[in-house]
Design a protein around this motif. Structure first.
Motif, PDB file in Angstrom:
ATOM      1  N   ARG A 188      38.962  28.520  33.934  1.00 21.32           N
ATOM      2  CA  ARG A 188      40.246  27.961  34.330  1.00 21.32           C
ATOM      3  C   ARG A 188      41.110  27.720  33.096  1.00 21.32           C
ATOM      4  NH1 ARG A 188      42.253  25.166  38.770  1.00 21.32           N
ATOM      5  NH2 ARG A 188      40.220  25.327  39.807  1.00 21.32           N
ATOM      6  N   GLY A 189      42.387  28.112  33.194  1.00 18.95           N
ATOM      7  CA  GLY A 189      43.326  27.901  32.094  1.00 18.95           C
ATOM      8  C   GLY A 189      43.397  29.044  31.102  1.00 18.95           C
ATOM      9  N   HIS A 190      42.571  30.084  31.272  1.00 27.60           N
ATOM     10  CA  HIS A 190      42.566  31.236  30.364  1.00 27.60           C
ATOM     11  C   HIS A 190      43.054  32.465  31.125  1.00 27.60           C
ATOM     12  CE1 HIS A 190      40.387  29.192  27.091  1.00 27.60           C
ATOM     13  NE2 HIS A 190      39.726  28.578  28.078  1.00 27.60           N
ATOM     14  N   TRP A 191      44.103  33.090  30.605  1.00 24.41           N
ATOM     15  CA  TRP A 191      44.659  34.283  31.237  1.00 24.41           C
ATOM     16  C   TRP A 191      44.187  35.525  30.490  1.00 24.41           C
ATOM     17  CZ3 TRP A 191      47.298  34.382  35.756  1.00 24.41           C
ATOM     18  CH2 TRP A 191      47.757  33.151  36.246  1.00 24.41           C
ATOM     19  N   HIS A 192      43.784  36.546  31.241  1.00 20.25           N
ATOM     20  CA  HIS A 192      43.237  37.781  30.679  1.00 20.25           C
ATOM     21  C   HIS A 192      44.073  38.959  31.155  1.00 20.25           C
ATOM     22  CE1 HIS A 192      39.596  35.425  29.721  1.00 20.25           C
ATOM     23  NE2 HIS A 192      39.730  34.922  30.947  1.00 20.25           N
ATOM     24  N   ASN A 193      44.260  39.959  30.263  1.00 19.88           N
ATOM     25  CA  ASN A 193      44.973  41.182  30.641  1.00 19.88           C
ATOM     26  C   ASN A 193      44.110  41.994  31.594  1.00 19.88           C
ATOM     27  OD1 ASN A 193      47.010  40.430  28.923  1.00 19.88           O
ATOM     28  ND2 ASN A 193      46.394  41.807  27.254  1.00 19.88           N
ATOM     29  N   LEU A 194      44.709  42.453  32.703  1.00 17.79           N
ATOM     30  CA  LEU A 194      43.974  43.230  33.690  1.00 17.79           C
ATOM     31  C   LEU A 194      44.385  44.694  33.655  1.00 17.79           C
ATOM     32  CD1 LEU A 194      41.952  43.320  35.988  1.00 17.79           C
ATOM     33  CD2 LEU A 194      43.776  42.683  37.570  1.00 17.79           C
ATOM     34  N   THR A 195      45.686  44.986  33.751  1.00 17.21           N
ATOM     35  CA  THR A 195      46.145  46.375  33.734  1.00 17.21           C
ATOM     36  C   THR A 195      47.624  46.407  33.414  1.00 17.21           C
ATOM     37  OG1 THR A 195      46.184  48.458  34.971  1.00 17.21           O
ATOM     38  CG2 THR A 195      46.732  46.467  36.189  1.00 17.21           C
ATOM     39  N   GLU A 196      48.148  47.608  33.189  1.00 13.99           N
ATOM     40  CA  GLU A 196      49.564  47.835  32.929  1.00 13.99           C
ATOM     41  C   GLU A 196      50.063  48.941  33.855  1.00 13.99           C
ATOM     42  OE1 GLU A 196      49.944  48.893  28.862  1.00 13.99           O
ATOM     43  OE2 GLU A 196      49.618  46.870  28.078  1.00 13.99           O
ATOM     44  N   VAL A 197      51.334  48.867  34.241  1.00 14.08           N
ATOM     45  CA  VAL A 197      51.961  49.919  35.037  1.00 14.08           C
ATOM     46  C   VAL A 197      53.318  50.231  34.422  1.00 14.08           C
ATOM     47  CG1 VAL A 197      50.778  49.275  37.174  1.00 14.08           C
ATOM     48  CG2 VAL A 197      52.986  48.244  36.635  1.00 14.08           C
ATOM     49  N   PRO A 198      53.836  51.455  34.632  1.00 15.93           N
ATOM     50  CA  PRO A 198      55.154  51.804  34.064  1.00 15.93           C
ATOM     51  C   PRO A 198      56.253  50.904  34.596  1.00 15.93           C
ATOM     52  CG  PRO A 198      53.984  53.773  34.830  1.00 15.93           C
ATOM     53  CD  PRO A 198      53.206  52.591  35.320  1.00 15.93           C
ATOM     54  N   GLY A 199      57.349  50.835  33.846  1.00 17.74           N
ATOM     55  CA  GLY A 199      58.451  49.968  34.216  1.00 17.74           C
ATOM     56  C   GLY A 199      59.189  50.400  35.461  1.00 17.74           C
TER      57      GLY A 199
ATOM     58  N   THR B  69      54.577  47.792  41.982  1.00 14.55           N
ATOM     59  CA  THR B  69      53.349  47.516  42.719  1.00 14.55           C
ATOM     60  C   THR B  69      52.179  48.018  41.903  1.00 14.55           C
ATOM     61  OG1 THR B  69      52.182  47.862  44.815  1.00 14.55           O
ATOM     62  CG2 THR B  69      53.471  49.697  43.976  1.00 14.55           C
ATOM     63  N   ALA B  70      51.012  47.419  42.095  1.00 17.27           N
ATOM     64  CA  ALA B  70      49.815  47.816  41.356  1.00 17.27           C
ATOM     65  C   ALA B  70      48.604  47.610  42.249  1.00 17.27           C
ATOM     66  CB  ALA B  70      49.674  47.020  40.059  1.00 17.27           C
ATOM     67  N   HIS B  71      47.695  48.588  42.207  1.00 24.49           N
ATOM     68  CA  HIS B  71      46.422  48.479  42.927  1.00 24.49           C
ATOM     69  C   HIS B  71      45.386  47.930  41.952  1.00 24.49           C
ATOM     70  CE1 HIS B  71      43.564  49.417  46.117  1.00 24.49           C
ATOM     71  NE2 HIS B  71      42.769  49.907  45.186  1.00 24.49           N
ATOM     72  N   LEU B  72      44.874  46.730  42.211  1.00 17.16           N
ATOM     73  CA  LEU B  72      44.012  46.029  41.266  1.00 17.16           C
ATOM     74  C   LEU B  72      42.565  46.098  41.720  1.00 17.16           C
ATOM     75  CD1 LEU B  72      46.232  42.840  40.785  1.00 17.16           C
ATOM     76  CD2 LEU B  72      46.319  45.012  39.534  1.00 17.16           C
ATOM     77  N   LYS B  73      41.669  46.489  40.796  1.00 10.61           N
ATOM     78  CA  LYS B  73      40.238  46.476  41.066  1.00 10.61           C
ATOM     79  C   LYS B  73      39.685  45.096  40.705  1.00 10.61           C
ATOM     80  CE  LYS B  73      39.529  51.414  40.358  1.00 10.61           C
ATOM     81  NZ  LYS B  73      38.784  52.454  39.592  1.00 10.61           N
ATOM     82  N   LEU B  74      38.841  44.538  41.584  1.00  8.60           N
ATOM     83  CA  LEU B  74      38.367  43.169  41.434  1.00  8.60           C
ATOM     84  C   LEU B  74      36.855  43.130  41.333  1.00  8.60           C
ATOM     85  CD1 LEU B  74      40.618  41.514  44.185  1.00  8.60           C
ATOM     86  CD2 LEU B  74      41.147  41.915  41.767  1.00  8.60           C
ATOM     87  N   SER B  75      36.350  41.994  40.860  1.00  5.14           N
ATOM     88  CA  SER B  75      34.916  41.741  40.755  1.00  5.14           C
ATOM     89  C   SER B  75      34.526  40.664  41.770  1.00  5.14           C
ATOM     90  CB  SER B  75      34.551  41.280  39.339  1.00  5.14           C
ATOM     91  OG  SER B  75      34.836  42.289  38.395  1.00  5.14           O
ATOM     92  N   PRO B  76      33.258  40.683  42.212  1.00  7.65           N
ATOM     93  CA  PRO B  76      32.819  39.638  43.148  1.00  7.65           C
ATOM     94  C   PRO B  76      32.750  38.267  42.474  1.00  7.65           C
ATOM     95  CG  PRO B  76      31.364  41.559  43.199  1.00  7.65           C
ATOM     96  CD  PRO B  76      32.241  41.708  42.002  1.00  7.65           C
TER      97      PRO B  76
END
Length: 1193
Positions: free
Chosen positions: A682-693, A697-704
């Motif tokens: 909690r309180g820590h932000w992590h980079n997940l992905t980037e998309v062009p400008g 919309t972005a399709h995000l892959k998640l972990s359980p």
């Protein structure tokens, strides 16, 4: 049985496929290699010649020995020697026919070339030679055509038949093509069709042209006149001719539905040959003009091969195949109805190869082979075989040969059965003729790839290493790397049939030497080549999107990382073209700079960095905006995105959408999506992905087992925006781990333990609660059961009580409350080390020279090392010198030899000394016991320099030298060598004198030396091994007093001092004279004259060379240097009769002998007061006097 034999024959052809290409090369490389003839070049079957040029009928062939050639014409022997107009090129079968004395049509006919040597005969195709023809059009005058407006019309072309057929086009008197449209178009036969005529179609210059492409000539038909009249005009015209009788009704031409002008009737048929072009044509008349469309019954048109021409009236299909057979419908339609026509297309085929022409066979005696001549056609073609140009049924019988339709099978061939076989496949529409030889050879293998060839490839790219070979029987190819220890088979190596070795993805470890071995029953051949795998060229700093104001400077960067052995070049492109030739564009080593930017500079700039092996590119866009100082364009960071929404929610993915914020005059380049794990971090932000400008919309892959919250940041050229507000929390359900820990290692910290360590999974990787690990191990040498323990969320586990330094197999598996991770990989490690228990054996020393020895030993067995072998250490020390005068040394020295060595060098030893040494093995824990101490003696060496060298008792012609023996004698001193030579005041050396002195002396007196002379002495000692380095010294003999009394210092002599004073006085007098000459000009009466006759063009005297400015002279006389007086002694003026005579004291106005006229004319007028004001203010000085002297001289 027959089918099996044919199948074997097919397999054999496939097997021998690579040999064909391999054996075509060596004819030019290997001497003495025999081969039947092969036709390499021939004229086309249908050979149309230009009657204006000599006829050349090509026939080239190769073979060993080189073949001879002969020709047939129209089926009979063509005796070239009997026709003076025909000759054959040397070393060739090509015929050259001279048509200067005979018309070209005399040589029309069917020609065939034969090439033969002692191994067989090859024949060419039947070459049909025909003369191109372009006959003239008849000059008959064509009557004008008068038609009623709205009817259809056909203007015939009907060109004369030519060879080849001409190309038709319609033009007017001005050689401009007549306009065509859906109403007016040219048919395939050349006629011009009008679906309906209009008044504007009236003209008198419809001209059909025929261009004959072979002779590049154009024939022109007589012009056709067309008059289009409406109904009233036609009746008036006809009434005048036919006694006022109306020939046409009062009704104009009505609008009507289409009817076909071509083809006629409801259906027609057309035949086309496979591989040719099919052209179907439908032209209709009607009013208004109908439109044409095409369909095919039961199938679609082949999209890649189909097109329509002439405003949809012609359907064209290229490279026709059997699938193009069928019924084609063309439909003509206008608003009053439609017309239909069906064309049935049938496809015939001249013979064509199914699997290529038969391939040459090279067989060793006793081998088997097949020749296959497989072709198809419509109708089915027939096949005939010939051997050396003679039908095979008439050829000598050969038990090793059997003909089966399109295949000849050879079994157990023998030397001398080489021949050329011809297969002829024909039907009604053409033929195929192919030559293929069977060459029976016995040749040992040879590799044709150049030796020591270096192949260079880029890492992660394909590498192909050639081994082109030749031999009969076919050599088998094997590859080795660095040495011939093991054959290269399996991953990552692929061996091709032609001997080429392929590495699909080359890595750095693939670099090295490769050995290609070609082997057959007659021998073996080995060739070495090298592979170098280079690092790829990558652009690290790419050019970035720029927005720049007009008139500013912009720079694009392009920094590259590359292999050190490659040298990349840089090329810049603008909009995929070259940069403008403009000095504003400057290309640096890793940048492009554009100064004073204009609107034309906007575009996409591409940086290309390439080496001899690879290339990398990067592009950026430049936008140029108007420089508007008020208001200035403000570029800011974008506003944060808003309205984050989660959709398409799944356990392992989710769709995130958002609304972009204001760009602030700089386009958004990309969006960065970040997440917060509210469950674990909690309180820590992590980079997940980037998309062009451009995307929102972005399709995000998640972990359980993660409680996700997302936010989005926007980036433009200024920087990142503030983060958006977080999205709603999205929780994923727990699951079993997807992965196991990495970095598993096994090592010991004590001699009886094993520490198993790993890199733990992160909270995001745990996939569920209560993450722990299942640790498993077993001895590698003992195929026993796995020992398993469960370890809490930790990173290591210690196994105690293990044997010393034993290999273990290790596994670590992740487990949580919802299951276990995947089957873990097996890792390897060793238990703890202990000190070695054995010393090296068979230790001995070999003396190489007086300062170097080599120590040898037998390596300690691995099981006695009890750990990782680090190397061996040699302890050695000097016991004593073998010379009684040298002191005793006892300090020990150590040399370490890393790795599994069995010998080592001991450098820097003292000559003539006794040494002791022992050897120990060491591992990661420490050293083992020493080997038994042994000794060796070093032989004598050259001695060191004498300890000292001094000079005593110097006299006029003698002196004494004394010295001390060397500190390092390195053996028994056998004597000394003394060299000496005189040295003068310029340090030049005189002749060398040399003395040999006995070993027991430490001084010597040198006699008969020169007085007052400096000498340099060199002294060295000698042993039986030679002379050592020398010690040097210098000394001077004493000066004779009588001679010294005669030497007087010249600087103290009175005559010398007087001479120097006289020279100084003379220089001072000369300086004073020059100064007076320069300053006496104002004393002459020329001052008054000068004031009365002021000349505006008068130039002041120049300060730099003490000369006057020029007077204007319209006769352009050039004055003497340092003067403004013409060569005749007078000065002419534009507006005055005055001359320099008026100003001077003499009547001729010339210079005085001492040049004093210059000073007389230096009176200070008003104009010169201004020009020379600065100069007149200078104080007199020797420097000014010297300047005056220079001008005077």
């Amino acid at each position: 049985m027959m089918e099996r034999r044919r199948m074997d024959a097919v397999l054999l052809v496939v097997f021998l496929g690579h040999l064909t290409t391999a054996l075509e090369v060596p004819l030019d490389l290997l001497e003495g290699l025999s081969q039947p003839p092969t036709i390499t070049h021939q004229s086309p079957k249908d050979y149309i010649i230009d009657p204006r040029e000599n006829i050349i009928i090509h026939c080239e062939a190769k073979g060993k020995p080189h073949p001879s050639f002969s020709w047939t014409r129209n089926g009979t022997h063509f005796d070239i020697d009997q026709d003076p107009n025909v000759h054959m090129r040397p070393h060739s079968g090509t015929l050259v026919v001279d048509i200067s004395r005979e018309k070209a049509e005399h040589f029309e006919g069917i020609y065939q070339c034969t090439a033969r040597n002692k191994h067989g005969t090859a024949v060419s195709n039947n070459i049909v030679v025909r003369q191109s023809r372009s006959p003239l059009w008849s000059k008959d005058k064509i009557k004008p055509i008068v038609v009623q407006e709205g009817v259809s019309l056909i203007l015939p072309c009907r060109p004369p038949a030519g060879l080849p057929p001409p190309i038709i086009f319609w033009m007017d008197n001005n050689f401009q093509r007549l306009p065509q449209s859906s109403r007016v178009s040219q048919a395939l036969n050349g006629d011009l069709y009008f679906s309906n005529v209009l008044r504007e179609d009236s003209r008198n210059d419809y001209i059909c042209y025929a261009r004959f492409p072979h002779t590049q000539t154009i024939q022109q038909k007589q012009p056709i006149t067309v008059k289009v009249l409406n109904l009233d005009a036609i009746n008036d015209t006809m009434a005048a001719l036919y006694n006022d009788t109306d020939l046409f009704s009062d009704d104009p031409v009505e609008e009507r539905k289409p009817t076909f002008l071509i083809p006629s009737g409801p259906s027609s048929s057309k035949m086309v040959l496979r591989g040719h072009v099919l052209e179907l044509e439908c032209i209709a008349e009607g009013l208004p003009t109908p439109e044409i469309s095409w369909t095919k019954v039961s199938s679609d048109f082949p999209a890649q091969r189909t097109s329509t021409l002439h405003y949809q009236k012609t359907l064209r299909i290229v490279n026709v195949s059997e699938s193009d057979e069928g019924d084609y419908h063309c439909t003509a339609r206008n608003q009053f109805g439609s017309a239909h026509h069906t064309i049935r297309v049938t496809v015939k085929a001249a013979p064509y190869w199914i699997s290529g022409a038969p391939r040459n066979l090279v067989l060793a005696p006793g081998e088997n082979g097949v020749l296959t001549c497989r072709a198809s056609g419509t109708p089915k073609p027939s096949i005939t075989w010939a051997m050396n140009g003679i039908p095979i049924e008439n050829s000598p019988k050969d038990l090793s040969r059997k003909v089966e339709d399109d295949t000849i099978i050879f079994t157990d061939v023998q030397t001398g059965s080489s021949a050329v076989y011809q297969c002829n496949i024909s039907n009604d529409y053409g033929y195929l003729l192919a030559n293929a030889f069977v060459n029976v050879l016995s040749e040992p293998p040879r590799v044709l790839t150049p030796a020591n060839k270096v192949y260079q490839v880029i890492k992660n790219h394909q590498a192909l290493i050639d081994c082109a070979s030749f031999g009969s029987p076919i050599p088998k190819i094997k590859w080795f790397k660095d040495s011939r220890s093991s054959i290269l088979v399996g991953e990552p190596y692929i061996l091709h049939d032609n001997g080429t070795l392929e590495i699909h993805i080359a890595q750095a470890q693939n670099s090295g030497k490769y050995i290609c071995v070609a082997q057959n029953v007659l021998g073996i051949y080995e060739n070495h080549v090298y592979l170098e795998v280079k690092e790829p060229t990558r652009i690290l700093k790419q050019p970035e999107y720029k927005v720049i104001q007009r008139g500013r400077t912009v720079m694009f960067e392009c920094k590259v990382k590359h292999d050190p052995s490659l040298f990349p070049t840089m090329t810049w492109l603008k909009d995929d073209g070259e940069l403008p030739d403009d000095e504003r564009f400057t290309v640096g080593s890793d940048s492009l700079t554009i100064t004073d930017v204009t609107e034309n500079d906007a575009g996409v700039y591409t940086c290309i960095r390439n080496t001899s092996l690879d290339v990398d590119t990067a592009s950026a866009e430049l936008t140029v905006v108007e420089a508007t100082p008020t208001p200035a364009i403000v570029y800011e960071r974008p506003d944060p995105p808003s309205d984050l929404e989660l959709t398409d929610k799944k356990q392992r993915s989710v769709q995130l959408t958002w609304t972009p914020g204001d760009e602030h005059n700089s386009p958004i380049q990309k969006f960065l999506i970040q997440y917060e794990d509210l469950l674990h971090h909690r309180g820590h932000w992590h980079n997940l992905t980037e998309v062009p400008g451009t995307k929102t919309t972005a399709h995000l892959k998640l972990s359980p087992y993660v409680h996700y919250s997302f936010r989005v940041l926007a980036l433009n050229t200024v920087g990142f925006s503030h983060p958006s507000l977080p999205s709603k929390i999205y929780r994923t359900d727990p699951a079993a781990p997807d992965e196991n820990p990495t970095g598993v290692q096994g090592f010991g910290t004590e001699h009886d333990n094993l520490v198993i360590s790993w890199k733990p999974l992160s909270g995001l990787q745990s996939n569920g609660p209560r993450l722990h690990y299942r640790v498993m191990w077993r001895q590698k040498a003992v195929d026993g059961e796995w020992t398993t323990v469960t370890v809490a969320n930790n990173s290591k586990f210690v196994v105690s009580g293990t044997p010393t330094f034993v290999p273990y197999e290790l596994k670590v598996q992740a487990v949580n409350d919802h299951g276990v991770g995947p089957e873990p990989a097996i890792f390897h490690g060793y238990s703890g080390e202990d000190l070695p228990v054995a010393a090296p054996e068979n230790v001995q020393a070999v003396v190489l020279n007086s300062t170097l020895a080599e120590v040898h030993w037998d390596p300690v067995p691995q099981k006695l090392i009890r750990g990782y072998l680090k190397g061996y250490k040699v302890y050695y020390w000097k016991e004593r010198s073998l010379h009684k005068h040298n002191p005793h040394h006892v300090e020990k020295q150590i040399l370490s030899f890393s790795g599994n060595h069995s010998h080592g060098m001991l450098p820097g030893l003292h000559p003539f000394s006794l040494y002791s040494f022992n050897v120990r093995v060491y591992n990661g824990k420490g050293e083992g016991p020493p080997s038994p101490t042994q000794q060796f003696e070093m032989p004598e060496g050259v001695p060191g320099a004498p300890t000292s060298l001094t000079v005593t008792n110097p006299n006029l012609d003698s002196l004494t030298l004394e010295w001390s023996p060397p500190h390092d004698r390195n053996g028994h001193i056998t004597g000394y060598t003394l060299k000496y030579q005189p040295v003068n005041n310029s340090n030049e050396l005189g002749p060398v004198e040399e003395l040999a002195l006995p070993a027991n002396e430490t001084s010597v007196t040198l006699l008969n030396l020169k007085y007052s002379t400096r000498y340099r002495f060199y002294l060295n000692a000698k042993t039986v091994r030679g002379a050592g380095p020398a010690i040097s010294q210098e000394a001077v003999t004493i000066m004779d007093e009588a001679v010294a009394s005669r030497q007087v210092d010249i600087a103290t002599q009175g005559w010398f001092i007087g001479l120097m004073c006289a020279i100084a006085l003379l220089i001072l007098i000369l300086l004073i004279i020059c100064f007076i000459q320069r300053n006496k000009g104002g004393k002459y009466p020329v001052k008054e004259k000068e004031d009365a006759h002021t000349d505006p063009e008068f130039q002041p005297m120049k300060e730099d060379d003490c000369t006057f400015g020029e007077y204007s002279d319209n006769e352009d006389h050039k004055p003497l240097k340092g003067s403004r007086t013409p060569s005749n002694g007078t000065v002419k003026r534009d507006d005055s009769d005055d001359s320099l005579v008026d100003y001077g004291e003499g009547g001729d106005g010339q210079f005085n002998e001492d040049g004093s006229f210059i000073g007389q004319y230096s009176g200070k007028s008003a104009s010169r007061d201004i020009a020379e004001g600065h100069e007149s203010s200078e104080a007199p000085s020797p420097i000014n006097a010297m300047n005056s002297l220079n001008s005077f001289v």
